[in-house]
Enzyme design. Structure first.
Site, PDB file in Angstrom:
ATOM      1  CB  CYS A  90      -3.399  -5.264  26.254  1.00  0.00           C
ATOM      2  SG  CYS A  90      -4.537  -5.537  24.884  1.00  0.00           S
ATOM      3  CD  GLU A 144     -10.941   2.738  22.812  1.00  0.00           C
ATOM      4  OE1 GLU A 144     -10.473   1.771  23.416  1.00  0.00           O
ATOM      5  OE2 GLU A 144     -12.008   3.293  23.146  1.00  0.00           O
ATOM      6  CG  HIS A 160      -8.009  -1.719  21.003  1.00  0.00           C
ATOM      7  ND1 HIS A 160      -7.904  -2.089  22.327  1.00  0.00           N
ATOM      8  CD2 HIS A 160      -8.789  -0.616  20.981  1.00  0.00           C
ATOM      9  CE1 HIS A 160      -8.608  -1.246  23.069  1.00  0.00           C
ATOM     10  NE2 HIS A 160      -9.149  -0.343  22.284  1.00  0.00           N
TER      11      HIS A 160
END
Length: 415
Positions: free
Chosen positions: A346, A161, A229
């Site tokens: 993000c 990711e 995350h």
């Protein structure tokens, strides 16, 4: 001059709240809500302007092609036969460029180049379609092969990711650093998205020195609480690790492992009795940009949800008053992104490089920010209701909006 450049993803014109991301509590809790793509994109531009005003270099990436023209045909589906797959093909999740790739700066790599590996994002179907178009954009932005090396993604057997599960500690951005890879393990209600073998593969591909590389397990409890995350519970910058007390499976062991390779580590730990894990995830306290300002002091760019929370706001006030390494708290409004599960961190990919080695079309200036705002205001939909997703007329408008942006930026080759 080598410096840190933050590349933010421009929020695409198909931005909607389909709630596709299992384990991302913000995204699933807003599933079905009306979205506001124009406002979302303008909020993102305002955040970039905010950081430029601090004296920091700023880059950007453009939205990927949406609706993805290949997605439904390859699955034998149509908007009429499968609304879930249709929503996936419309997803604007590439705006969260922390998941675009993992980046190892030149001072850390064996060949003295900055290495980038696009994330395969295999765990979530709406994101697994991103990497080919992401790679095209990275290949264009970082085309100078004397300074950059671009790798293929890790094979999809191992979920990767990107930079959302990667941190770097160093004395200065241009100095050799210690890279920290955070992985998860499966179990519980939500999937662990970062596979240990993916992290180890990226470290090998980037030519990192094992003596300056650390692998740490994320706390299963953090994943179960919605920290899909690591960057939802930890962020690092230069000597400082800013983290929640429940971020890692072995909190003290993580600190010891990092400090063994980077003795200058300064940990700023937020205790659970001051800010609960749930409140930290709800407000995205750690999904913040921890930045070194031109003055040399560190600032923390947080979403306004942090200042709206009494517990988080009080802790931030006490942190600044304590005269620790983080000297300023800088709130920004990215509420449209937050409602879909992505905060300030993000929205950006950190790249340590000389801006002169990057394709200038991806470097932001005030004039270019003006151009982006004009183009977005003229072309982005004001509102998308979930009933609109799959509408052919809206799809045509979304494709035209992105094309207008590419033409304005002289990036038509990404069409």
């Amino acid at each position: 001059m080598v410096t840190e450049i933050n590349f933010d993803g421009i929020v695409g014109p198909s931005h909607n709240y389909a709630g596709l991301s299992l384990g991302n509590l913000a995204a699933t809790s807003h599933a079905g809500d009306a979205s506001y793509p124009r406002a979302a994109a303008l909020q993102g531009i305002a955040k970039m302007r905010h950081n430029m005003a601090l004296g920091l270099p700023q880059g950007f990436f453009v939205p990927l092609p949406r609706p993805n023209p290949d997605y439904l045909p390859r699955l034998g589906a149509t908007p009429e036969t499968d609304p879930v797959l249709t929503a996936q093909s419309w997803s604007a999740s590439s705006m969260w460029t922390a998941n675009a790739a993992t980046v190892s700066p030149a001072p850390d790599s064996a060949d003295g180049r900055c290495h980038l590996t696009p994330a395969n994002l295999v765990t979530m179907p709406h994101r697994a379609q991103e990497w080919p178009d992401t790679m095209r954009q990275l290949a264009l932005a970082f085309a100078d092969r004397t300074h950059f090396a671009l790798h293929d993604p890790v094979p999809p057997t191992f979920g990767d990711e990107g930079a959302a599960n990667h941190m770097r500690l160093c004395e200065g951005h241009g100095a050799p650093g210690v890279e920290v890879f955070v992985y998860g393990r499966s179990g519980g209600a939500f999937p662990a998205r970062q596979h240990e073998q993916a992290s180890r593969a990226v470290a090998r591909l980037h030519g990192l020195d094992p003596a300056r590389t650390v692998f740490v397990e994320q706390a299963p409890e953090a994943i179960a609480a919605g920290a899909f995350h690591n960057d939802v519970v930890s962020v690092a910058n230069e000597r400082v690790l800013f983290t929640h007390a429940e971020a890692f499976a072995d909190q003290q062991g993580a600190y010891d492992a990092i400090r063994a390779k980077f003795p200058a580590l300064e940990v700023v730990e937020v205790p659970s009795d001051a800010v609960s894990l749930g409140e930290a995830i709800k407000t995205y306290l750690f999904n913040a940009q921890l930045l070194t300002l031109p003055s040399g002091e560190m600032g923390l760019v947080v979403p306004t949800e942090c200042t709206d929370s009494p517990a988080v706001s009080a802790w931030l006030d006490s942190m600044v008053a304590s005269n620790g390494p983080i000297r300023r708290v800088l709130p920004v409004d990215v509420r449209q992104s937050m409602a879909n599960g992505g905060g300030p961190a993000c929205l950006r990919l950190r790249v340590v490089a000389d801006p002169a080695t990057v394709d200038p079309r991806f470097i932001l200036s005030e004039a270019k920010a003006d151009l982006l705002e004009r183009t977005i205001t003229a072309n982005w939909p004001e509102q998308i209701d979930m009933a609109d997703v799959g509408n052919p007329a809206l799809a045509k408008d979304i494709v035209a909006a992105r094309q207008a942006l590419l033409e304005a930026l002289d990036l038509s080759e990404l069409g």
